[in-house]
Design a protein around this motif. Sequence first.
Motif, mmCIF file in Angstrom:
data_model
loop_
_atom_site.group_PDB
_atom_site.id
_atom_site.type_symbol
_atom_site.label_atom_id
_atom_site.label_comp_id
_atom_site.label_asym_id
_atom_site.label_seq_id
_atom_site.Cartn_x
_atom_site.Cartn_y
_atom_site.Cartn_z
ATOM 1 N N LEU A 29 8.660 1.204 -9.024
ATOM 2 C CA LEU A 29 7.515 2.100 -8.862
ATOM 3 C C LEU A 29 6.986 2.516 -10.225
ATOM 4 O O LEU A 29 7.687 3.135 -11.028
ATOM 5 N N ALA A 30 5.737 2.150 -10.505
ATOM 6 C CA ALA A 30 5.121 2.549 -11.769
ATOM 7 C C ALA A 30 5.028 4.070 -11.842
ATOM 8 O O ALA A 30 4.778 4.735 -10.831
ATOM 9 N N GLY A 85 0.833 -1.180 0.000
ATOM 10 C CA GLY A 85 0.000 0.000 0.000
ATOM 11 C C GLY A 85 0.872 1.235 0.000
ATOM 12 O O GLY A 85 1.896 1.292 0.678
ATOM 13 N N ASP A 86 0.494 2.239 -0.792
ATOM 14 C CA ASP A 86 1.140 3.552 -0.858
ATOM 15 C C ASP A 86 2.495 3.577 -1.551
ATOM 16 O O ASP A 86 2.748 4.449 -2.368
ATOM 17 N N CYS A 87 3.406 2.662 -1.210
ATOM 18 C CA CYS A 87 4.777 2.783 -1.698
ATOM 19 C C CYS A 87 5.069 1.970 -2.941
ATOM 20 O O CYS A 87 6.202 1.934 -3.398
ATOM 21 N N GLY A 88 4.088 1.281 -3.499
ATOM 22 C CA GLY A 88 4.287 0.623 -4.769
ATOM 23 C C GLY A 88 4.886 -0.761 -4.669
ATOM 24 O O GLY A 88 4.647 -1.499 -3.712
ATOM 25 N N THR A 89 5.721 -1.115 -5.653
ATOM 26 C CA THR A 89 6.230 -2.472 -5.812
ATOM 27 C C THR A 89 7.727 -2.520 -5.520
ATOM 28 O O THR A 89 8.480 -1.663 -5.989
ATOM 29 N N TRP A 122 -2.646 5.478 -11.657
ATOM 30 C CA TRP A 122 -3.414 6.441 -10.872
ATOM 31 C C TRP A 122 -2.759 6.655 -9.510
ATOM 32 O O TRP A 122 -2.781 7.758 -8.966
ATOM 33 N N THR A 123 -2.183 5.599 -8.953
ATOM 34 C CA THR A 123 -1.708 5.629 -7.577
ATOM 35 C C THR A 123 -0.617 4.580 -7.395
ATOM 36 O O THR A 123 -0.468 3.680 -8.225
ATOM 37 N N ALA A 124 0.131 4.674 -6.277
ATOM 38 C CA ALA A 124 1.190 3.703 -5.997
ATOM 39 C C ALA A 124 0.675 2.474 -5.265
ATOM 40 O O ALA A 124 1.408 1.507 -5.106
ATOM 41 N N GLU A 125 -0.570 2.508 -4.794
ATOM 42 C CA GLU A 125 -1.077 1.349 -4.055
ATOM 43 C C GLU A 125 -1.185 0.126 -4.969
ATOM 44 O O GLU A 125 -1.609 0.229 -6.113
ATOM 45 N N VAL A 126 -0.793 -1.035 -4.442
ATOM 46 C CA VAL A 126 -0.792 -2.273 -5.216
ATOM 47 C C VAL A 126 -1.659 -3.295 -4.501
ATOM 48 O O VAL A 126 -1.494 -3.535 -3.300
ATOM 49 N N ASP A 127 -2.574 -3.929 -5.238
ATOM 50 C CA ASP A 127 -3.502 -4.883 -4.643
ATOM 51 C C ASP A 127 -3.167 -6.329 -4.973
ATOM 52 O O ASP A 127 -3.567 -7.227 -4.251
ATOM 53 N N ALA A 128 -2.458 -6.579 -6.054
ATOM 54 C CA ALA A 128 -2.136 -7.954 -6.441
ATOM 55 C C ALA A 128 -0.879 -7.949 -7.299
ATOM 56 O O ALA A 128 -0.650 -7.005 -8.064
#
Length: 545
Positions: free
Chosen positions: A73-74, A54-58, A91-97
């Motif tokens: 980071l995308a 969450g928030d900081c990307g991959t 859209w955002t740095a949050e990653v769900d999967a």
Amino acid sequence: QFNCKLHVTDSGGDSWQQSYDRGSEGAWISRGYNELHVAGMDFMSDGRVVLGTGDCGTFRATDESQTAFEWLLAPQHWPPEETSGTSNVAWTAEVDAVHVRPDYLGGDKDAVFINCGEVIQKSQPSKLMKYTDDPPTWENVTASIDESALGPLENYLFGDFTFSDDQTIFLIYQRYNDRVGGSGAYISDVGVLKGTLSEGSYDWEKCNAGLLIHDPATGLDFNAFGVELMYHEPSGRVYLAARDYTLRTPEIEKVHVVGALYTLDVASGSGWTKILGGLGTSFKDFRCLAQSNDGQVVYAGTRGHSMAGYGTVLKCSAPTGSATDAWEILANSDADTNTFDFVPPFWANALGYVNDGFLAYPGRYLTDVRSLAVDPVNPDIVYAGMSCLGFAKKEGLWVFNLSGQGVWGHASGNSVLTGVGVGELRFNTAVPYFELLIGSDGQGAYMIAEAPDTEEPKVHPQEPPGDEDPLAVQGTIRRAEGIAIAFSLPSPGPVSVEIFDISGRLGHRQATTALPAGDHKVFWDKRDRRGLLVASGVYFARVKG
């Protein structure tokens, strides 16, 4: 590069509370929970872990030790509203999967696919992004969605996804009536999208046949609300774990959508089939899926059923047969309320979790099985990541059948995971030793691993270990509880016994004190170096003195 955090105390330093932080000038980012929240996890073909947060990307490990990470980071645009749904900017740095496709499309590169979307706050839309190395390239995979047929891209939140092959993606979606995060926006449709590769991009269509659920209270129909997808190669089926959910819109007071477990035969394309969901109240809120390395065993996990507080784990040992094959209940049934060695207090069933006099969470949130992982050696051993709001001592990592007794045990013995929800579990099958990665809710990532064996060269799978042993192995004596290895020792001295599987992997090493010359027996209890019962099969013993 990372968010700074501010902690405050009103007790002279005896206790601290995290306060707000600012990731950049004039922009509030978060209070810190999200960037430590591991929402997705997978492995590169060389064994490096990829973490979606969450928030900081991959983040991706720089080597297989998983001790240092680089930022994948995308690209993003601030404010996020100014980017378009078709651009290669997230859209955002949050990653769900996170899912990795090794040697994508027959090439020599791994492709990292991530779902970038507001997984916590749900204030921004989603994009399914693909990353490849050399040169580093990000591509918006969902940019090819036909907005005239499926609606504006900015109205979508995406969830988990899976591949049946590199050319075919299945993707969980939530579609809103307006831009995600906008004033008055609400969910108007949920389901699964199917993307088929054509001329370099994916053609997307809805894949919802068989998911329609009728709500008798309102007389309305709504699709099952998916949480996790998994492709099962031996049967050619995609599994969908769907949650129990209540939807509310300005026009409708509420629509109750009951969860269940579904499968889809990819080859036939005939639609989804419900395989679990009518077996009592325990089986209406599915949350996670897992399978053994060979696909011969499939597991499913649920959140506790309505106002009773008990999550479940189910096992199917014949997933290649009929889609409705019987499932075994490993944790909780409606008749057995003592699961995971945990009976909630008497008031939990009636009231739920009360926090400072406020009814914060209904009882059904207790023992939420959030993630599952199957032991790569023994498919009858399964690990469960648990979230138990209000009952922290039962959160963390649990394991079933570790001792071969068919019972659950709490695997957070060193207290590191006590009180920590575990949302992601993955075994690293690229290394020849035990390595389990654990992604937590807001507390980072952990690893349970045994040191790699570097003392002995690997043995050819078709050959027993070398014949240089000076001892004469006379044979073995099989018993229900183990195997006795008989040998003759020509002269006094210490003896070691090593057990290998047919791939040459060292599974057990046992040393003895000095023995006198003569005939002896050493007993092997059919357990590996972790104390786990090994699977049935052929094993080689090497006795050295």
